[in-house]
Design a protein around this motif. Structure first.
Motif, PDB file in Angstrom:
ATOM      1  N   UNK A 198       0.854  -1.201   0.000  1.00 32.56           N
ATOM      2  CA  UNK A 198       0.000   0.000   0.000  1.00 32.56           C
ATOM      3  C   UNK A 198       0.883   1.242   0.000  1.00 32.56           C
ATOM      4  N   UNK A 199       0.694   2.102  -0.981  1.00 32.41           N
ATOM      5  CA  UNK A 199       1.518   3.305  -1.090  1.00 32.41           C
ATOM      6  C   UNK A 199       0.737   4.495  -0.586  1.00 32.41           C
ATOM      7  N   UNK A 200       1.415   5.350   0.130  1.00 30.14           N
ATOM      8  CA  UNK A 200       0.767   6.545   0.661  1.00 30.14           C
ATOM      9  C   UNK A 200       0.814   7.663  -0.359  1.00 30.14           C
ATOM     10  N   UNK A 201      -0.231   8.450  -0.397  1.00 28.15           N
ATOM     11  CA  UNK A 201      -0.286   9.576  -1.323  1.00 28.15           C
ATOM     12  C   UNK A 201       0.598  10.701  -0.816  1.00 28.15           C
ATOM     13  N   UNK A 202       1.168  11.492  -1.731  1.00 28.04           N
ATOM     14  CA  UNK A 202       2.004  12.610  -1.296  1.00 28.04           C
ATOM     15  C   UNK A 202       1.179  13.617  -0.522  1.00 28.04           C
ATOM     16  N   UNK A 203       1.762  14.284   0.456  1.00 24.40           N
ATOM     17  CA  UNK A 203       1.002  15.248   1.255  1.00 24.40           C
ATOM     18  C   UNK A 203       0.528  16.420   0.417  1.00 24.40           C
ATOM     19  N   UNK A 204      -0.662  16.937   0.742  1.00 15.30           N
ATOM     20  CA  UNK A 204      -1.215  18.086   0.052  1.00 15.30           C
ATOM     21  C   UNK A 204      -0.982  19.339   0.895  1.00 15.30           C
ATOM     22  N   UNK A 205      -0.514  20.375   0.257  1.00 14.89           N
ATOM     23  CA  UNK A 205      -0.208  21.608   0.956  1.00 14.89           C
ATOM     24  C   UNK A 205      -1.186  22.700   0.531  1.00 14.89           C
ATOM     25  N   UNK A 206      -1.442  23.605   1.439  1.00 15.37           N
ATOM     26  CA  UNK A 206      -2.336  24.725   1.142  1.00 15.37           C
ATOM     27  C   UNK A 206      -1.689  25.652   0.121  1.00 15.37           C
ATOM     28  N   UNK A 207      -2.532  26.351  -0.618  1.00 13.28           N
ATOM     29  CA  UNK A 207      -2.035  27.318  -1.593  1.00 13.28           C
ATOM     30  C   UNK A 207      -1.252  28.425  -0.888  1.00 13.28           C
ATOM     31  N   UNK A 208      -0.256  28.932  -1.587  1.00 13.15           N
ATOM     32  CA  UNK A 208       0.378  30.181  -1.147  1.00 13.15           C
ATOM     33  C   UNK A 208      -0.534  31.319  -1.585  1.00 13.15           C
ATOM     34  N   UNK A 209      -0.756  32.247  -0.703  1.00 14.53           N
ATOM     35  CA  UNK A 209      -1.669  33.356  -0.991  1.00 14.53           C
ATOM     36  C   UNK A 209      -0.901  34.665  -0.922  1.00 14.53           C
ATOM     37  N   UNK A 210      -1.038  35.468  -1.967  1.00 17.79           N
ATOM     38  CA  UNK A 210      -0.389  36.775  -2.033  1.00 17.79           C
ATOM     39  C   UNK A 210      -1.477  37.841  -2.092  1.00 17.79           C
ATOM     40  N   UNK A 211      -1.413  38.790  -1.149  1.00 17.13           N
ATOM     41  CA  UNK A 211      -2.372  39.892  -1.111  1.00 17.13           C
ATOM     42  C   UNK A 211      -1.640  41.153  -0.667  1.00 17.13           C
ATOM     43  N   UNK A 212      -2.232  42.299  -0.947  1.00 14.06           N
ATOM     44  CA  UNK A 212      -1.659  43.581  -0.559  1.00 14.06           C
ATOM     45  C   UNK A 212      -2.277  44.051   0.754  1.00 14.06           C
ATOM     46  N   UNK A 213      -1.463  44.121   1.801  1.00 16.91           N
ATOM     47  CA  UNK A 213      -1.957  44.587   3.090  1.00 16.91           C
ATOM     48  C   UNK A 213      -2.422  46.025   3.052  1.00 16.91           C
ATOM     49  N   UNK A 214      -1.730  46.874   2.314  1.00 19.74           N
ATOM     50  CA  UNK A 214      -2.130  48.281   2.236  1.00 19.74           C
ATOM     51  C   UNK A 214      -3.465  48.431   1.526  1.00 19.74           C
ATOM     52  N   UNK A 215      -3.722  47.598   0.507  1.00 18.35           N
ATOM     53  CA  UNK A 215      -5.009  47.657  -0.184  1.00 18.35           C
ATOM     54  C   UNK A 215      -6.146  47.227   0.736  1.00 18.35           C
ATOM     55  N   UNK A 216      -5.919  46.197   1.529  1.00 16.63           N
ATOM     56  CA  UNK A 216      -6.948  45.753   2.467  1.00 16.63           C
ATOM     57  C   UNK A 216      -7.266  46.842   3.486  1.00 16.63           C
ATOM     58  N   UNK A 217      -6.227  47.496   3.999  1.00 15.05           N
ATOM     59  CA  UNK A 217      -6.449  48.569   4.971  1.00 15.05           C
ATOM     60  C   UNK A 217      -7.215  49.726   4.338  1.00 15.05           C
ATOM     61  N   UNK A 218      -6.863  50.085   3.110  1.00 14.62           N
ATOM     62  CA  UNK A 218      -7.564  51.168   2.423  1.00 14.62           C
ATOM     63  C   UNK A 218      -9.026  50.802   2.189  1.00 14.62           C
ATOM     64  N   UNK A 219      -9.291  49.544   1.856  1.00 14.89           N
ATOM     65  CA  UNK A 219     -10.660  49.115   1.634  1.00 14.89           C
ATOM     66  C   UNK A 219     -11.509  49.233   2.885  1.00 14.89           C
ATOM     67  N   UNK A 220     -10.946  48.833   4.018  1.00 14.86           N
ATOM     68  CA  UNK A 220     -11.675  48.935   5.286  1.00 14.86           C
ATOM     69  C   UNK A 220     -12.030  50.390   5.584  1.00 14.86           C
TER      70      UNK A 220
END
Length: 212
Positions: free
Chosen positions: A1-23
């Protein structure tokens, strides 16, 4: 029985300054618009409601919505009005000049979530030049070394955040381009959940202006 390779979460890129301006912008708009709706006379509440219906989706589109998700099989680019999904095999290039751009499937797409700061790039260049010249680097607390405010060692070569993100995306593209799950064509979807309410608000304001 072979184990499946681990799945990793996506890398997420966002602009912190844009989020602050939106708020800040949406908070101000809701405060002023809500007051006009509750206390305004005549047509004022209707005008305020239509203006909010136009303004809030547009601000959200340019501040909260932009994001780049990099997974093991594909790159998903969420721009203000479109979402682009590009399997790694379809990615031709990722570059950062005056803006970050993705070239995939024969078309070019802007990466709104990764803004290019020429100021940050210039600071990184000057820092690296001082290191190469053997001068004392500036950084850390009161310029005494250590780690600076973006978490980089003051005595190590420095790279602008946008250039770091682009280098990571290029590495992922090269690493996964040959994977079976990374094959396919580029797909583009319009953000109708943003465009529809903004269009309704714009039409409402136009009607109110014509009939005013």
């Amino acid at each position: 029985m072979t184990s499946e390779p681990p799945q990793y979460a996506d890398r997420v890129y966002r602009s912190g300054s844009a989020l602050a301006a939106g708020v800040l912008l949406i908070g101000l708009a809701v405060w002023l618009g809500g007051d006009a709706i509750l206390r305004g006379d005549g047509r004022t509440p209707v005008v305020a409601a239509a203006a909010l219906l136009l303004f809030v989706p547009l601000v959200s589109a340019f501040t909260f919505r932009p994001a780049v998700f990099a997974g093991a099989e594909r790159l998903r680019v969420r721009n203000p009005f479109r979402t682009v999904v590009a399997p790694w095999a379809a990615v031709e290039s990722v570059k950062a000049a005056y803006s970050c751009e993705l070239r995939a499937g024969g078309a070019t797409y802007q990466l709104w979530a990764i803004p290019v700061s020429l100021r940050a790039r210039g600071k990184a260049t000057r820092h690296n030049e001082r290191l190469a010249a053997g001068e004392q680097p500036r950084g850390g607390m009161f310029g005494l070394g250590g780690r600076d405010r973006i978490g980089q060692d003051a005595d190590q070569p420095r790279t602008a955040p946008s250039d770091v993100a682009v280098a990571e995306l290029r590495d992922l593209a090269e690493r996964h381009a040959g994977d079976p799950g990374a094959q396919g064509e580029v797909t583009v979807r319009w953000s109708y959940e943003t465009l529809a309410p903004a269009a309704v608000g714009a039409v409402g304001l136009l009607i109110l202006w014509i009939t005013g």
